[in-house]
Motif scaffolding. Structure first.
Motif, PDB file in Angstrom:
ATOM      1  N   TYR A 271     -19.530 -23.055  15.459  1.00 50.95           N
ATOM      2  CA  TYR A 271     -18.976 -21.737  15.779  1.00 50.95           C
ATOM      3  C   TYR A 271     -18.387 -21.721  17.196  1.00 50.95           C
ATOM      4  N   LEU A 272     -19.139 -22.243  18.166  1.00 51.77           N
ATOM      5  CA  LEU A 272     -18.673 -22.248  19.568  1.00 51.77           C
ATOM      6  C   LEU A 272     -17.359 -23.000  19.722  1.00 51.77           C
ATOM      7  N   LYS A 273     -17.275 -24.150  19.047  1.00 51.61           N
ATOM      8  CA  LYS A 273     -16.051 -24.958  19.144  1.00 51.61           C
ATOM      9  C   LYS A 273     -14.862 -24.177  18.571  1.00 51.61           C
ATOM     10  N   GLN A 274     -15.063 -23.586  17.414  1.00 48.49           N
ATOM     11  CA  GLN A 274     -13.960 -22.839  16.803  1.00 48.49           C
ATOM     12  C   GLN A 274     -13.637 -21.584  17.603  1.00 48.49           C
ATOM     13  N   ASP A 275     -14.641 -21.029  18.263  1.00 50.34           N
ATOM     14  CA  ASP A 275     -14.392 -19.819  19.056  1.00 50.34           C
ATOM     15  C   ASP A 275     -13.537 -20.139  20.284  1.00 50.34           C
TER      16      ASP A 275
ATOM     17  N   LEU B 270     -11.070 -22.284  20.207  1.00 49.72           N
ATOM     18  CA  LEU B 270      -9.712 -22.270  19.642  1.00 49.72           C
ATOM     19  C   LEU B 270      -9.266 -20.836  19.341  1.00 49.72           C
ATOM     20  N   PHE B 271     -10.225 -20.031  18.876  1.00 54.50           N
ATOM     21  CA  PHE B 271      -9.945 -18.611  18.629  1.00 54.50           C
ATOM     22  C   PHE B 271      -9.487 -17.925  19.919  1.00 54.50           C
ATOM     23  N   LEU B 272     -10.203 -18.173  21.025  1.00 52.12           N
ATOM     24  CA  LEU B 272      -9.891 -17.490  22.292  1.00 52.12           C
ATOM     25  C   LEU B 272      -8.501 -17.857  22.805  1.00 52.12           C
ATOM     26  N   ILE B 273      -8.083 -19.080  22.567  1.00 49.95           N
ATOM     27  CA  ILE B 273      -6.735 -19.485  22.986  1.00 49.95           C
ATOM     28  C   ILE B 273      -5.681 -18.662  22.231  1.00 49.95           C
ATOM     29  N   GLN B 274      -5.870 -18.507  20.927  1.00 45.92           N
ATOM     30  CA  GLN B 274      -4.921 -17.712  20.140  1.00 45.92           C
ATOM     31  C   GLN B 274      -5.015 -16.225  20.488  1.00 45.92           C
TER      32      GLN B 274
ATOM     33  N   PRO C  50      -9.581 -29.991  15.810  1.00 39.02           N
ATOM     34  CA  PRO C  50      -8.681 -29.370  14.834  1.00 39.02           C
ATOM     35  C   PRO C  50      -9.170 -27.953  14.505  1.00 39.02           C
ATOM     36  N   GLU C  51      -8.253 -27.068  14.196  1.00 40.87           N
ATOM     37  CA  GLU C  51      -8.635 -25.700  13.844  1.00 40.87           C
ATOM     38  C   GLU C  51      -9.174 -25.638  12.418  1.00 40.87           C
ATOM     39  N   ALA C  52     -10.288 -24.950  12.257  1.00 43.85           N
ATOM     40  CA  ALA C  52     -10.816 -24.698  10.907  1.00 43.85           C
ATOM     41  C   ALA C  52      -9.894 -23.694  10.214  1.00 43.85           C
ATOM     42  N   ARG C  53      -9.913 -23.716   8.881  1.00 49.60           N
ATOM     43  CA  ARG C  53      -9.027 -22.807   8.150  1.00 49.60           C
ATOM     44  C   ARG C  53      -9.314 -21.338   8.464  1.00 49.60           C
ATOM     45  N   ALA C  54     -10.605 -21.020   8.663  1.00 50.90           N
ATOM     46  CA  ALA C  54     -10.963 -19.626   8.964  1.00 50.90           C
ATOM     47  C   ALA C  54     -10.381 -19.196  10.315  1.00 50.90           C
ATOM     48  N   THR C  55     -10.318 -20.135  11.260  1.00 48.81           N
ATOM     49  CA  THR C  55      -9.746 -19.835  12.580  1.00 48.81           C
ATOM     50  C   THR C  55      -8.243 -19.633  12.463  1.00 48.81           C
ATOM     51  N   LEU C  56      -7.615 -20.551  11.729  1.00 51.07           N
ATOM     52  CA  LEU C  56      -6.171 -20.447  11.490  1.00 51.07           C
ATOM     53  C   LEU C  56      -5.837 -19.107  10.831  1.00 51.07           C
ATOM     54  N   ALA C  57      -6.566 -18.787   9.762  1.00 56.83           N
ATOM     55  CA  ALA C  57      -6.251 -17.585   8.990  1.00 56.83           C
ATOM     56  C   ALA C  57      -6.377 -16.336   9.856  1.00 56.83           C
ATOM     57  N   TYR C  58      -7.476 -16.234  10.574  1.00 54.15           N
ATOM     58  CA  TYR C  58      -7.731 -15.023  11.350  1.00 54.15           C
ATOM     59  C   TYR C  58      -6.721 -14.856  12.484  1.00 54.15           C
ATOM     60  N   THR C  59      -6.593 -15.917  13.305  1.00 55.12           N
ATOM     61  CA  THR C  59      -5.753 -15.761  14.499  1.00 55.12           C
ATOM     62  C   THR C  59      -4.286 -15.574  14.125  1.00 55.12           C
ATOM     63  N   ARG C  60      -3.807 -16.313  13.119  1.00 53.88           N
ATOM     64  CA  ARG C  60      -2.394 -16.183  12.761  1.00 53.88           C
ATOM     65  C   ARG C  60      -2.140 -14.853  12.062  1.00 53.88           C
TER      66      ARG C  60
ATOM     67  N   ILE D  89     -15.680 -11.737   8.956  1.00 52.01           N
ATOM     68  CA  ILE D  89     -16.774 -12.170   8.072  1.00 52.01           C
ATOM     69  C   ILE D  89     -16.594 -13.659   7.740  1.00 52.01           C
ATOM     70  N   ASP D  90     -15.356 -14.046   7.415  1.00 49.85           N
ATOM     71  CA  ASP D  90     -15.083 -15.458   7.106  1.00 49.85           C
ATOM     72  C   ASP D  90     -15.374 -16.368   8.294  1.00 49.85           C
ATOM     73  N   PHE D  91     -15.164 -15.847   9.502  1.00 48.22           N
ATOM     74  CA  PHE D  91     -15.441 -16.643  10.703  1.00 48.22           C
ATOM     75  C   PHE D  91     -16.938 -16.936  10.802  1.00 48.22           C
ATOM     76  N   TRP D  92     -17.784 -15.948  10.531  1.00 48.16           N
ATOM     77  CA  TRP D  92     -19.245 -16.183  10.506  1.00 48.16           C
ATOM     78  C   TRP D  92     -19.610 -17.176   9.402  1.00 48.16           C
ATOM     79  N   GLU D  93     -18.986 -17.003   8.229  1.00 42.22           N
ATOM     80  CA  GLU D  93     -19.255 -17.916   7.101  1.00 42.22           C
ATOM     81  C   GLU D  93     -18.900 -19.350   7.481  1.00 42.22           C
ATOM     82  N   MET D  94     -17.751 -19.490   8.147  1.00 46.08           N
ATOM     83  CA  MET D  94     -17.298 -20.807   8.603  1.00 46.08           C
ATOM     84  C   MET D  94     -18.356 -21.436   9.508  1.00 46.08           C
ATOM     85  N   GLY D  95     -18.950 -20.636  10.409  1.00 46.60           N
ATOM     86  CA  GLY D  95     -20.000 -21.139  11.285  1.00 46.60           C
ATOM     87  C   GLY D  95     -21.229 -21.569  10.501  1.00 46.60           C
TER      88      GLY D  95
END
Ligand SMILES: Cc1ncc(CO)c(N)n1
Length: 222
Positions: free
Chosen positions: A41-45, A47-51, A105-115, A211-217
């Motif tokens: 979760y921290l790693k993907q977050d 990437l989330f913060l950059i977007q 690499p960005e997880a799909r949940a990160t890609l989906a949410y931020t984009r 919700i998907d972001f939590w699931e991804m974690g």
């Protein structure tokens, strides 16, 4: 009756509750969360913060007034100069180096949410963009408060995730959350029922993506 931020939450109450009270959140609160899930979760977050920073840059571009422009600049500055630095040092404590973060690499949940947020801002106006951003800005503050209201939540050194809760209960974050709610309340007061309906779609989509972001974690999915 003029619309208020509360009405956005009411329009998708089930999803909002599923986001705020997600098992990831509950496990983080009672210290039972797997460290691997938190690290993922921290790693993907990161990437989330950059977007998320890019979304504030987009908010600057979409600002019709100097006051909106200043607000967007402040948001961008807070993420780039404060939050990301804090996040990088917090990741270090969890054994994740800056080098590793830079190569993720960005997880799909990160890609989906931020984009989704960026696209909503691109095709819409500043209000659409803020509504898309509000589940992050308001949700994490609510989550910290909800955790603090529960008997099951463990605070202090017996919970390895205590610092995470502390960050979102901090005055800085709670003030930013209140500022976001006030900004939205001012704008929502003037919108038509048809426009409000459009905005509830955006709010509900962004909430489901949280919700998907939590699931991804939890599932450590990529
Ligand atoms: C996914 C996500 N949502 C909201 C926040 C709060 O800024 C965050 N750091 N990450």
């Amino acid at each position: 009756m003029p619309y208020q931020f509360e009405d956005l939450k009411k329009s998708c109450q089930t999803e909002w509750q599923a986001y705020i009270e997600h098992s990831f959140v509950q496990q983080l609160g009672n210290a039972s969360l797997a460290p691997e899930a938190f690290q993922h979760y921290l790693k993907q977050d990161y990437l989330f913060l950059i977007q998320f920073a890019r979304a504030f840059a987009l908010a600057a571009y979409k600002s019709p007034t100097l006051s909106d422009l200043r607000q967007a600049k402040q948001g961008l500055q807070a993420i780039v100069d404060v939050e990301l630095d804090l996040h990088i040092s917090y990741c270090k404590e969890w054994g994740i180096s800056e080098q590793e973060l830079a190569e993720l690499p960005e997880a799909r949940a990160t890609l989906a949410y931020t984009r989704y947020v960026l696209d909503t801002g691109n095709r819409g106006d500043l209000l659409d963009l803020h509504v898309a951003l509000s589940p992050c800005m308001v949700g994490y503050g609510e989550i910290a408060n909800w955790l603090n209201s529960r008997a099951e939540t463990i605070r202090g050194e017996n919970n390895p995730y205590d610092a995470w809760i502390a960050m979102y209960e901090s005055d800085e974050f709670q003030d930013a959350m209140q500022a976001e709610i006030s900004w939205l309340n001012e704008r929502l007061a003037d919108v038509s029922p048809a426009r409000f309906k459009e905005l509830t779609r955006i709010f509900s989509d962004a909430t489901r993506l949280e919700i998907d972001f939590w699931e991804m974690g939890l599932k450590q999915s990529d």
